[in-house]
Motif scaffolding. Structure first.
Motif, PDB file in Angstrom:
ATOM      1  N   LEU A  88       0.856  -1.080   0.052  1.00  0.00           N
ATOM      2  CA  LEU A  88      -0.076  -0.015  -0.106  1.00  0.00           C
ATOM      3  C   LEU A  88       0.777   1.271   0.145  1.00  0.00           C
ATOM      4  N   ALA A  89       2.066   1.090   0.314  1.00  0.00           N
ATOM      5  CA  ALA A  89       2.910   2.291   0.378  1.00  0.00           C
ATOM      6  C   ALA A  89       4.342   1.971  -0.238  1.00  0.00           C
ATOM      7  N   PRO A  90       4.525   1.865  -1.458  1.00  0.00           N
ATOM      8  CA  PRO A  90       5.655   1.137  -2.220  1.00  0.00           C
ATOM      9  C   PRO A  90       6.693   2.113  -1.804  1.00  0.00           C
ATOM     10  N   GLY A  91       7.868   1.573  -1.361  1.00  0.00           N
ATOM     11  CA  GLY A  91       9.111   2.316  -1.254  1.00  0.00           C
ATOM     12  C   GLY A  91       8.881   3.196   0.200  1.00  0.00           C
ATOM     13  N   ARG A  92       7.908   3.263   0.802  1.00  0.00           N
ATOM     14  CA  ARG A  92       7.689   3.673   1.980  1.00  0.00           C
ATOM     15  C   ARG A  92       7.631   3.424   3.372  1.00  0.00           C
ATOM     16  N   PHE A  93       7.857   2.036   3.202  1.00  0.00           N
ATOM     17  CA  PHE A  93       7.775   1.212   4.511  1.00  0.00           C
ATOM     18  C   PHE A  93       9.119   0.460   4.877  1.00  0.00           C
ATOM     19  N   THR A  94       9.227   0.783   6.489  1.00  0.00           N
ATOM     20  CA  THR A  94      10.368   0.135   6.943  1.00  0.00           C
ATOM     21  C   THR A  94       9.851  -0.694   8.054  1.00  0.00           C
ATOM     22  N   LEU A  95      10.358  -1.997   8.210  1.00  0.00           N
ATOM     23  CA  LEU A  95      10.051  -2.749   9.209  1.00  0.00           C
ATOM     24  C   LEU A  95      11.019  -2.685  10.493  1.00  0.00           C
ATOM     25  N   GLY A  96      10.748  -1.971  11.585  1.00  0.00           N
ATOM     26  CA  GLY A  96      11.789  -1.751  12.441  1.00  0.00           C
ATOM     27  C   GLY A  96      11.626  -2.953  13.852  1.00  0.00           C
ATOM     28  N   LEU A  97      12.364  -3.588  14.043  1.00  0.00           N
ATOM     29  CA  LEU A  97      12.404  -4.913  15.032  1.00  0.00           C
ATOM     30  C   LEU A  97      12.977  -4.654  16.212  1.00  0.00           C
ATOM     31  N   GLY A  98      12.576  -5.136  17.262  1.00  0.00           N
ATOM     32  CA  GLY A  98      13.136  -5.150  18.709  1.00  0.00           C
ATOM     33  C   GLY A  98      13.083  -6.398  19.376  1.00  0.00           C
ATOM     34  N   VAL A  99      13.581  -6.437  20.576  1.00  0.00           N
ATOM     35  CA  VAL A  99      13.544  -7.614  21.404  1.00  0.00           C
ATOM     36  C   VAL A  99      12.028  -7.821  22.448  1.00  0.00           C
ATOM     37  N   GLY A 100      11.123  -6.531  22.163  1.00  0.00           N
ATOM     38  CA  GLY A 100       9.985  -6.813  22.755  1.00  0.00           C
ATOM     39  C   GLY A 100       9.583  -5.795  23.800  1.00  0.00           C
ATOM     40  N   ASN A 101      10.369  -5.704  25.027  1.00  0.00           N
ATOM     41  CA  ASN A 101      10.105  -4.539  25.869  1.00  0.00           C
ATOM     42  C   ASN A 101       8.737  -4.747  26.395  1.00  0.00           C
ATOM     43  N   SER A 102       7.996  -3.608  25.988  1.00  0.00           N
ATOM     44  CA  SER A 102       6.752  -3.282  26.611  1.00  0.00           C
ATOM     45  C   SER A 102       5.666  -4.297  25.948  1.00  0.00           C
ATOM     46  N   SER A 103       5.791  -5.032  24.966  1.00  0.00           N
ATOM     47  CA  SER A 103       5.104  -6.125  24.467  1.00  0.00           C
ATOM     48  C   SER A 103       4.982  -7.392  25.278  1.00  0.00           C
TER      49      SER A 103
END
Length: 351
Positions: A88-103
């Protein structure tokens, strides 16, 4: 010629997605480059639902998670969600990942280890690239239909292991060290070590720094509000980083009376008062001056320029608070700092 520093803002999905998109549109109108959404299933609305609305409601601005995780969400689920937003947003989306923290904390799960993050990123990238993956001990092999190759995977990191891992395997790094020159040098050195060990050039790895920000003439008053942030850093192993800036604090591992945690306290004034037992006004001011972007628009503009000179490629600004949109911060930065950053540099005499 180096590219300009990308200026982003963190927008928590703290309301209905259509209302959050109004905030995102305003950031786009004012010239922000990116909006980053945190993911915590009990604190906020679903991040990928919000991202979908933002993708449909904007035209130019970059969109990203800062961050989602591979503990409450299986990597295959994340791959499908990321592909769906990227379409839906070609070339505009970045998937940032982390260890979880507050999730993970509120549901009794553990943060993802470095080994788990390495394995999860391998699976995620393979699925997004359309490759088959063998799941579980039974040897089930499956693939993602209509994959989404090219989705950048950025890893958020603060400790040395994950910083090195990010340099080794991620498409970009989200640095959780704030804007302190001392901690940034240490963090970027670890990223470079990981990249060199993998035979990569660290010069081509985007580095995005997260920083609390307030445009103000009264830094002392604003600094007092971030005592819970400072306390949380000390509580979670960051005391050595704080000590580098002359901030020596000792916060107990468990702090009573704050829900769900220090960084995301629902009753922020109460959290400030509780943390005042360990974080003095002087320590909070030092923390704001060293690690955050607090000050006048001119002061913030100058510090952002210094970040680009230090090799940082982007920054995402955070306001103090988790359950309201950063409307005031967006207006303040958008009206004064962004125009100053985009203004042409005056030519030197004789040129």
């Amino acid at each position: 010629m180096e590219s300009p520093l990308r200026i982003g803002v963190r927008v928590p999905p703290c309301d209905r997605a259509d209302r959050v998109v109004e905030t995102v549109r305003r950031a786009e109108e004012l010239g922000f480059d990116d909006v980053w959404f945190p993911d915590s299933q009990l604190l906020w609305r679903d991040v990928f639902t919000t991202l979908t609305a933002a993708a449909l409601g904007t035209d130019r601005i970059g969109l990203g998670t800062a961050v989602t995780n591979l503990a409450t969400r299986h990597p295959a689920v994340v791959a499908s969600a990321a592909r769906s937003v990227a379409e839906l947003a070609p070339g505009r989306f970045t998937l940032g990942l982390g260890v979880g923290n507050s999730s993970v904390g509120p549901v009794g799960l553990r943060q993802t280890t470095s080994a788990g993050m390495r394995a999860g990123l391998r699976m995620l990238r393979a699925l997004l690239d359309g490759e088959e993956w063998e799941f579980g001990d039974a040897g089930v092999r499956s693939r993602l239909r209509d994959p989404g190759p090219g989705v950048p995977l950025h890893l958020a990191a603060s400790g040395p292991k994950n910083l090195q891992l990010a340099g080794e395997i991620a498409d970009g790094v989200i640095l959780l060290s704030g804007v302190s020159p001392r901690t940034l040098r240490s963090a970027t050195a670890r990223v470079r070590e990981g990249a060199e060990a993998a035979g990569r050039s660290a010069d081509h790895i985007p580095l995005t720094v997260s920083a609390f920000c307030a445009v103000t003439d009264d830094i002392e008053a604003e600094a007092r509000l971030i005592k819970p942030i400072c306390a949380s850093i000390a509580q979670n192993g960051g005391a050595p980083f704080l000590a580098l800036a002359g901030i020596d604090v000792d916060v107990p591992k468990t702090v009573e009376g704050v829900y769900p945690d220090l960084v995301h306290a629902e009753d922020w004034p109460a959290a400030v008062e509780i943390c005042s037992a360990w974080i003095s006004d002087e320590a909070a001011l030092r923390f704001a001056e060293e690690f955050c972007l607090f000050g006048t628009a001119e002061q913030i503009t100058q510090r952002l320029g210094a970040l680009r000179s230090a090799g940082v490629t982007g920054v995402f600004l955070q306001h103090v608070g988790s359950y309201d949109p950063p409307a005031e911060l967006i207006e303040a930065i958008g009206s004064s700092v962004l125009p100053a950053l985009s203004a042409p540099t005056p030519a030197k005499a004789g040129h």
